[in-house]
Design a protein around this motif. Structure first.
Motif, mmCIF file in Angstrom:
data_model
loop_
_atom_site.group_PDB
_atom_site.id
_atom_site.type_symbol
_atom_site.label_atom_id
_atom_site.label_comp_id
_atom_site.label_asym_id
_atom_site.label_seq_id
_atom_site.Cartn_x
_atom_site.Cartn_y
_atom_site.Cartn_z
ATOM 1 N N PRO A 8 0.826 -1.206 0.000
ATOM 2 C CA PRO A 8 0.000 0.000 0.000
ATOM 3 C C PRO A 8 0.860 1.256 0.000
ATOM 4 N N ALA A 9 0.375 2.288 -0.722
ATOM 5 C CA ALA A 9 1.128 3.532 -0.823
ATOM 6 C C ALA A 9 0.177 4.707 -0.708
ATOM 7 N N ARG A 10 0.745 5.888 -0.448
ATOM 8 C CA ARG A 10 -0.027 7.126 -0.395
ATOM 9 C C ARG A 10 0.059 7.787 -1.768
ATOM 10 N N ILE A 11 -1.087 7.906 -2.440
ATOM 11 C CA ILE A 11 -1.128 8.382 -3.817
ATOM 12 C C ILE A 11 -1.983 9.644 -3.906
ATOM 13 N N LEU A 12 -1.485 10.626 -4.654
ATOM 14 C CA LEU A 12 -2.246 11.830 -4.957
ATOM 15 C C LEU A 12 -2.718 11.735 -6.412
ATOM 16 N N PHE A 13 -4.039 11.772 -6.615
ATOM 17 C CA PHE A 13 -4.627 11.631 -7.957
ATOM 18 C C PHE A 13 -5.294 12.951 -8.336
ATOM 19 N N ILE A 14 -4.828 13.573 -9.434
ATOM 20 C CA ILE A 14 -5.326 14.883 -9.864
ATOM 21 C C ILE A 14 -5.945 14.749 -11.254
ATOM 22 N N ASP A 15 -7.238 15.037 -11.341
ATOM 23 C CA ASP A 15 -7.937 14.951 -12.637
ATOM 24 C C ASP A 15 -9.208 15.787 -12.548
ATOM 25 N N ASP A 16 -9.460 16.568 -13.610
ATOM 26 C CA ASP A 16 -10.661 17.412 -13.589
ATOM 27 C C ASP A 16 -11.896 16.692 -14.109
ATOM 28 N N ASP A 17 -11.733 15.440 -14.511
ATOM 29 C CA ASP A 17 -12.866 14.639 -15.002
ATOM 30 C C ASP A 17 -13.453 13.855 -13.825
ATOM 31 N N PRO A 18 -14.636 14.245 -13.307
ATOM 32 C CA PRO A 18 -15.188 13.578 -12.116
ATOM 33 C C PRO A 18 -15.405 12.085 -12.310
ATOM 34 N N PHE A 50 3.565 12.150 -0.047
ATOM 35 C CA PHE A 50 2.984 11.145 -0.931
ATOM 36 C C PHE A 50 4.097 10.306 -1.546
ATOM 37 N N ASP A 51 3.733 9.050 -1.858
ATOM 38 C CA ASP A 51 4.680 8.147 -2.504
ATOM 39 C C ASP A 51 4.598 8.233 -4.028
ATOM 40 N N LEU A 52 3.465 8.720 -4.542
ATOM 41 C CA LEU A 52 3.254 8.757 -5.993
ATOM 42 C C LEU A 52 2.219 9.827 -6.314
ATOM 43 N N VAL A 53 2.449 10.523 -7.436
ATOM 44 C CA VAL A 53 1.488 11.515 -7.923
ATOM 45 C C VAL A 53 1.034 11.093 -9.322
ATOM 46 N N ILE A 54 -0.285 11.080 -9.539
ATOM 47 C CA ILE A 54 -0.852 10.817 -10.862
ATOM 48 C C ILE A 54 -1.641 12.064 -11.257
ATOM 49 N N THR A 55 -1.307 12.641 -12.391
ATOM 50 C CA THR A 55 -1.978 13.882 -12.794
ATOM 51 C C THR A 55 -2.356 13.862 -14.270
ATOM 52 N N ASP A 56 -3.539 14.402 -14.546
ATOM 53 C CA ASP A 56 -3.934 14.624 -15.935
ATOM 54 C C ASP A 56 -3.109 15.790 -16.470
ATOM 55 N N LEU A 57 -2.806 15.779 -17.763
ATOM 56 C CA LEU A 57 -2.015 16.854 -18.340
ATOM 57 C C LEU A 57 -2.873 18.052 -18.736
ATOM 58 N N LYS A 58 -4.067 17.772 -19.252
ATOM 59 C CA LYS A 58 -4.908 18.860 -19.744
ATOM 60 C C LYS A 58 -5.976 19.176 -18.710
ATOM 61 N N MET A 59 -5.758 20.305 -17.985
ATOM 62 C CA MET A 59 -6.697 20.741 -16.946
ATOM 63 C C MET A 59 -6.799 22.260 -16.980
ATOM 64 N N PRO A 60 -7.926 22.816 -16.583
ATOM 65 C CA PRO A 60 -8.041 24.281 -16.503
ATOM 66 C C PRO A 60 -7.183 24.817 -15.353
#
Length: 453
Positions: free
Chosen positions: A2-12, A47-57
């Motif tokens: 298990p890890a601490r992950i930050l997930f960033i995405d403007d698509d709900p 956080f151990d990992l960041v996941i981010t969308d590239l195209k966001m406002p």
């Protein structure tokens, strides 16, 4: 794992699907709806990992990637991009992204990419730890007392920052060991650890030692010298005995700390430096400030975080494990036990020289021990108080023979007796003799006197 992950995405919708799958796999996930919210969350918690969308406002994913990499280069970043947008994905990889995930993504693809990124982080951390151990900077700290455990907890918390640290405590308590621990547990651990004993260097040479000099700056300056500040670039500069820095040099040190630049002796322009400062002293700096011997503004600049190392007499629970460790180190290949009566005597003693004095006592016991256990007879005798000498010796010391007496021999004998009286503690011996510590260090080297007197 298990890890601490930050997930960033403007698509709900996509965000909810990803969160469900990641949490089902056992990970602890924090979500953010845009780049600004994501960076705020990243700044607030590790956080151990960041996941981010590239195209966001607002703040785009590429900017999130750059800021995460700048702040925490050890944290891998996965970027999400639409299928067919290969150029954007390649640009993100060049900026430091670990990998990219096509959108819309499948559960297996997401979990596989996350697993690889976390494994890469784990391996990188192992390699880093091996490098730090191989450097030999760190020292294992043996402690059993609550006071030392609290100190180490705070030190570890401070290590993760770049804050300037002032370590205080009596001579021999282990201030440099704490400084080394802060370095090896900091993001600068793979950089150099440069230690400077400010009391052991004459004042007229300390400026060049710390800040460097240009060729021809003074007689004997036959080549450029970088100085300790620049030698510590990317790492930690440890200023031991910082209270002994001459008043004339304190202003220059203050400027170096404030401006993060150094002016080498004889140089035309300041040079930027990037070194974390950890200072230590056994002196009462507020008292030195009141006496006019130390600048108040420099004290506040150094004392961003104050760590006080308690003397050994205030943490008797540490005496027995320290003694066992020292005896084990000093007698490799021998199994030497420490009987209860010896342990009790060790814990009873005041140890004015602290851990250093205890180690000297353990070395004496190991040298004298002929069996498989140390005894009370092998302990060094307690120093006698000043008034305990015999009457004639106390009233007329040293004896002055008719044929004359060497003043050099007298000085050597006085220094040796002061060292014996203080258990080999140079700082306490210097205070006893009412001379600066660096003068005593010079005399020891001049006469070839051992610290054990």
């Amino acid at each position: 794992m298990p890890a601490r992950i930050l997930f960033i995405d403007d698509d709900p919708a996509g965000r909810e699907v990803a969160l469900f799958n990641l949490r089902k796999a056992g990970h602890e996930v924090t979500s953010a709806a845009d780049g600004r919210e994501g960076l705020a969350a990243f700044a607030a918690a590790p956080f151990d990992l960041v996941i981010t969308d590239l195209k966001m406002p607002g703040i785009p994913g590429m900017e999130v990637l750059r800021k995460v990499r700048a702040h925490s280069p050890e944290v891998p970043v996965l970027v999400i991009t639409a299928f067919g947008n290969v150029e954007t994905a390649v640009a993100a990889m060049r900026e430091g992204a670990y990998d990219f995930i096509g959108k819309p993504f499948h559960r297996e693809q997401l979990l596989l990419s996350v697993g690889k990124a976390l494994e890469r982080r784990r391996l990188a951390a192992e390699v880093r730890d091996l490098r730090v151990r191989a450097s030999g900077v760190g020292r294992e700290i043996v402690c059993a007392s609550d006071a030392m455990r609290r100190l180490l907890t705070i030190a570890d918390r401070v290590a993760a920052t770049d804050a300037t640290v002032l370590i205080t405590g009596e001579s021999g308590t282990g201030k440099e060991v704490i400084a080394r621990r802060i370095h090896v547990r900091s993001p600068r651990a793979e950089g150099p650890f440069v230690a400077v004993n400010c009391a052991a260097i004459p004042g007229e040479l300390l400026e060049s030692e710390l800040f460097g000099h240009a060729r021809g700056a003074f007689t004997g300056a036959v080549r450029d010298r970088a100085g300790r500040f620049r030698q510590a670039s990317g790492g930690t500069l440890f200023l031991d005995e910082v209270a002994e820095i001459p008043a004339a040099l304190q202003g220059k040190l203050l400027r170096a700390l404030q401006e993060k630049t150094v002016d080498a002796v004889g140089a035309d322009a300041p040079v930027p430096v990037d070194a974390r400062i950890v200072a230590a002293t056994n002196r009462d700096l507020p008292e030195r400030i009141r006496a006019g011997a130390f600048r108040e503004d420099l004290y506040y600049r150094l004392n961003v975080v104050d760590l006080h190392v308690p003397p050994l007499r205030e943490r008797p629970a540490d005496v027995a494990p320290l003694a066992r460790r020292f005896i084990s180190e000093l007698a490799p290949g021998r199994e030497i036990a420490v009987p209860p009566e010896v342990t009790a005597e060790l814990e009873r003693r005041p140890w004015p020289g602290n851990v250093r004095e205890l180690r000297n006592a353990c070395e004496r016991m190991v040298v004298l021990c002929r069996g498989d256990a140390v005894s009370l007879e092998e302990l060094p005798p307690l120093p006698r108080a000043a008034g305990e000498r015999g009457g004639e010796e106390a009233q007329d010391w040293p004896p002055l023979p008719a044929e004359g007496f060497s003043l050099v021999d007298l000085e050597k004998r006085v220094i040796e007796r002061a060292l014996r009286l203080t258990g080999g503690n140079i700082t306490q011996a210097a205070a006893y003799l009412r001379i600066p510590r660096h003068i005593l260090v010079y005399r020891l080297e001049k006469y070839g006197i051992r610290r054990d007197g």
